[in-house]
Design a protein around this motif. Structure first.
Motif, PDB file in Angstrom:
ATOM      1  N   UNK A 122       0.872  -1.169   0.000  1.00  0.00           N
ATOM      2  CA  UNK A 122       0.000   0.000   0.000  1.00  0.00           C
ATOM      3  C   UNK A 122       0.907   1.217   0.000  1.00  0.00           C
ATOM      4  N   UNK A 123       0.480   2.259  -0.647  1.00  0.00           N
ATOM      5  CA  UNK A 123       1.293   3.468  -0.774  1.00  0.00           C
ATOM      6  C   UNK A 123       0.518   4.645  -0.192  1.00  0.00           C
ATOM      7  N   UNK A 124       1.208   5.409   0.654  1.00  0.00           N
ATOM      8  CA  UNK A 124       0.649   6.634   1.219  1.00  0.00           C
ATOM      9  C   UNK A 124       1.724   7.701   1.115  1.00  0.00           C
ATOM     10  N   UNK A 125       1.673   8.459   0.049  1.00  0.00           N
ATOM     11  CA  UNK A 125       2.715   9.455  -0.200  1.00  0.00           C
ATOM     12  C   UNK A 125       4.037   8.753  -0.452  1.00  0.00           C
ATOM     13  N   UNK A 126       5.058   9.101   0.347  1.00  0.00           N
ATOM     14  CA  UNK A 126       6.381   8.495   0.194  1.00  0.00           C
ATOM     15  C   UNK A 126       6.556   7.222   1.019  1.00  0.00           C
TER      16      UNK A 126
ATOM     17  N   UNK B 246      14.715  -6.810  -4.651  1.00  0.00           N
ATOM     18  CA  UNK B 246      14.424  -5.927  -5.774  1.00  0.00           C
ATOM     19  C   UNK B 246      13.392  -4.871  -5.378  1.00  0.00           C
ATOM     20  N   UNK B 247      12.319  -5.278  -4.733  1.00  0.00           N
ATOM     21  CA  UNK B 247      11.263  -4.332  -4.350  1.00  0.00           C
ATOM     22  C   UNK B 247      11.809  -3.245  -3.427  1.00  0.00           C
ATOM     23  N   UNK B 248      12.554  -3.648  -2.407  1.00  0.00           N
ATOM     24  CA  UNK B 248      13.088  -2.676  -1.446  1.00  0.00           C
ATOM     25  C   UNK B 248      14.060  -1.713  -2.126  1.00  0.00           C
TER      26      UNK B 248
ATOM     27  N   UNK C 142      15.101   3.566  -4.133  1.00  0.00           N
ATOM     28  CA  UNK C 142      15.622   4.346  -5.249  1.00  0.00           C
ATOM     29  C   UNK C 142      14.659   5.441  -5.691  1.00  0.00           C
ATOM     30  N   UNK C 143      13.377   5.232  -5.411  1.00  0.00           N
ATOM     31  CA  UNK C 143      12.349   6.224  -5.711  1.00  0.00           C
ATOM     32  C   UNK C 143      12.191   7.233  -4.570  1.00  0.00           C
ATOM     33  N   UNK C 144      12.970   7.053  -3.490  1.00  0.00           N
ATOM     34  CA  UNK C 144      12.879   7.945  -2.338  1.00  0.00           C
ATOM     35  C   UNK C 144      11.808   7.545  -1.349  1.00  0.00           C
ATOM     36  N   UNK C 145      11.255   6.345  -1.480  1.00  0.00           N
ATOM     37  CA  UNK C 145      10.184   5.890  -0.585  1.00  0.00           C
ATOM     38  C   UNK C 145      10.760   5.368   0.726  1.00  0.00           C
ATOM     39  N   UNK C 146       9.965   5.483   1.768  1.00  0.00           N
ATOM     40  CA  UNK C 146      10.242   4.840   3.039  1.00  0.00           C
ATOM     41  C   UNK C 146       9.519   3.508   3.028  1.00  0.00           C
ATOM     42  N   UNK C 147      10.266   2.424   3.217  1.00  0.00           N
ATOM     43  CA  UNK C 147       9.691   1.080   3.186  1.00  0.00           C
ATOM     44  C   UNK C 147       9.327   0.657   4.599  1.00  0.00           C
ATOM     45  N   UNK C 148       8.080   0.212   4.779  1.00  0.00           N
ATOM     46  CA  UNK C 148       7.595  -0.282   6.060  1.00  0.00           C
ATOM     47  C   UNK C 148       7.295  -1.771   5.903  1.00  0.00           C
TER      48      UNK C 148
END
Length: 89
Positions: A29-33, A56-58, A63-69
């Motif tokens: 699920x994505x919520x902003x970054x 790969x996903x992480x 690389x897109x600047x996302x914070x992974x939870x």
């Protein structure tokens, strides 16, 4: 056989294929970054597909600047065993 990992944003998941066959996925699920990895399924065990998929996903998300939870227990366990992906020493 050729293994490939790709984002499928229409289904909110990363998918791993081997020889063109879907062998696993990780939902998000994505919520902003912030991107929460919620559930992983791998249909072929013992070939390293799960680890390849999560790595790969992480890396792609970071690389897109996302914070992974990592909400999924498999993802949490994989990241605990691979501190190079979390920045931990």
């Amino acid at each position: 056989m050729s293994t490939s990992v790709s984002d499928n944003p229409d289904q909110s998941r990363y998918e791993i294929t081997d020889g063109g066959d879907l062998v696993g996925f990780v939902d998000y699920t994505r919520d902003g970054d912030e991107v929460v990895l919620t559930h992983t399924e791998v249909h072929v065990e013992g070939k390293g597909f799960g680890g390849t998929l999560i790595r790969h996903a992480v890396l792609d998300l970071r690389g897109q600047g996302a914070t992974v939870v990592p909400e999924c227990p498999f993802v949490k366990s994989y990241l605990d065993k691979n501190p190079d992906l979390t920045g931990a020493a």
